[in-house]
Design a protein around this motif. Sequence first.
Motif, PDB file in Angstrom:
ATOM      1  N   TYR B  36      -2.189  -2.911  -6.522  1.00 52.90           N
ATOM      2  CA  TYR B  36      -3.241  -3.666  -5.860  1.00 52.90           C
ATOM      3  C   TYR B  36      -3.543  -2.989  -4.524  1.00 52.90           C
ATOM      4  CZ  TYR B  36      -2.652  -7.710  -8.984  1.00 52.90           C
ATOM      5  OH  TYR B  36      -2.610  -8.540 -10.070  1.00 52.90           O
ATOM      6  N   GLN B  38      -4.874  -4.094  -0.662  1.00 51.77           N
ATOM      7  CA  GLN B  38      -5.076  -5.263   0.184  1.00 51.77           C
ATOM      8  C   GLN B  38      -5.621  -4.825   1.531  1.00 51.77           C
ATOM      9  OE1 GLN B  38      -1.607  -7.680   1.271  1.00 51.77           O
ATOM     10  NE2 GLN B  38      -2.887  -9.513   1.270  1.00 51.77           N
ATOM     11  N   GLY B  41      -6.210  -9.349   6.116  1.00 48.31           N
ATOM     12  CA  GLY B  41      -6.729 -10.711   6.034  1.00 48.31           C
ATOM     13  C   GLY B  41      -7.378 -11.064   4.712  1.00 48.31           C
ATOM     14  N   LYS B  42      -7.217 -10.219   3.717  1.00 45.36           N
ATOM     15  CA  LYS B  42      -7.843 -10.446   2.406  1.00 45.36           C
ATOM     16  C   LYS B  42      -6.791 -10.590   1.314  1.00 45.36           C
ATOM     17  CE  LYS B  42     -11.917  -9.611   4.246  1.00 45.36           C
ATOM     18  NZ  LYS B  42     -12.907 -10.698   4.460  1.00 45.36           N
ATOM     19  N   GLY B  43      -7.266 -11.012   0.136  1.00 47.03           N
ATOM     20  CA  GLY B  43      -6.367 -11.097  -0.998  1.00 47.03           C
ATOM     21  C   GLY B  43      -6.197  -9.754  -1.684  1.00 47.03           C
ATOM     22  N   PRO B  44      -5.102  -9.583  -2.426  1.00 45.51           N
ATOM     23  CA  PRO B  44      -4.899  -8.333  -3.173  1.00 45.51           C
ATOM     24  C   PRO B  44      -6.017  -8.115  -4.184  1.00 45.51           C
ATOM     25  CG  PRO B  44      -2.847  -9.582  -3.027  1.00 45.51           C
ATOM     26  CD  PRO B  44      -3.937 -10.483  -2.536  1.00 45.51           C
ATOM     27  N   LEU B  87      -0.252  -2.258  -2.661  1.00 46.88           N
ATOM     28  CA  LEU B  87       0.869  -3.056  -3.135  1.00 46.88           C
ATOM     29  C   LEU B  87       1.206  -2.710  -4.572  1.00 46.88           C
ATOM     30  CD1 LEU B  87      -0.305  -6.576  -1.847  1.00 46.88           C
ATOM     31  CD2 LEU B  87       1.189  -4.949  -0.687  1.00 46.88           C
TER      32      LEU B  87
END
Lengths: 115, 113
Positions: B36, B38, B41-44, B87
């Motif tokens: 992933y 990222q 401040g954001k989602g994966p 990630l």
Amino acid sequence: EPEVTQTPSHQVTQMGQEVILRCVPISNHLYFYWYRQILGQKVEFLVSFYNNEISEKSEIFDDQFSVERPDGSNFTLKIRSTKLEDSAMYFCASSVGTSGSREQYFGPGTRLTVT
Amino acid sequence: EDQVTQSPEALRLQEGESSSLNCSYTVSGLRGLFWYRQDPGKGPEFLFTLYSAGEEKEKERLKATLTKKESFLHITAPKPEDSATYLCAVQDRYGGSQGNLIFGKGTKLSVKP
């Protein structure tokens, strides 16, 4: 392109208060998840949900936490009595299924600040 | 206990300077390995899924490979917009029944123009 949405983007609450975090998963997905990420730390699994019941939960997901799918689109995480250590980013994720496409798609997150 | 270790923790590259990120994992049985991206401040954001040793996936300047013990994310001629935290996550075949992801801490990549 379909995406997972979450509201609110930022929630500030006082210790001991109840909060509800909301998520709308991708419409044809069947599996739903909550994860959290404390600032500077790794993303941690909280709970998975399938067929209107909890499939699996981590040690973090204690009696203060609950999840619900109140209708055909929303998926919620409730924290009954918030603690300072609950401050984190909370991510909702969804996937089509675990036997075929296993990838999980994440929402933008809700930043929870407990004061 | 399932574990995912990523290295390095941070990587600074010049634009165009290719490199690789490493993800070492320990699971009872691998159901899948996921990469992933990222942003702060954001989602994966999902990049790749790898299921078995020897498998490779490519997307633009990124290529993911998998062995029995580790995965690499190769970045070829990176651009500043590739700057993000990458990630790695695994699903244990014998762990969670619904495939919860076990994440590493990530590699923070900075690409300077």
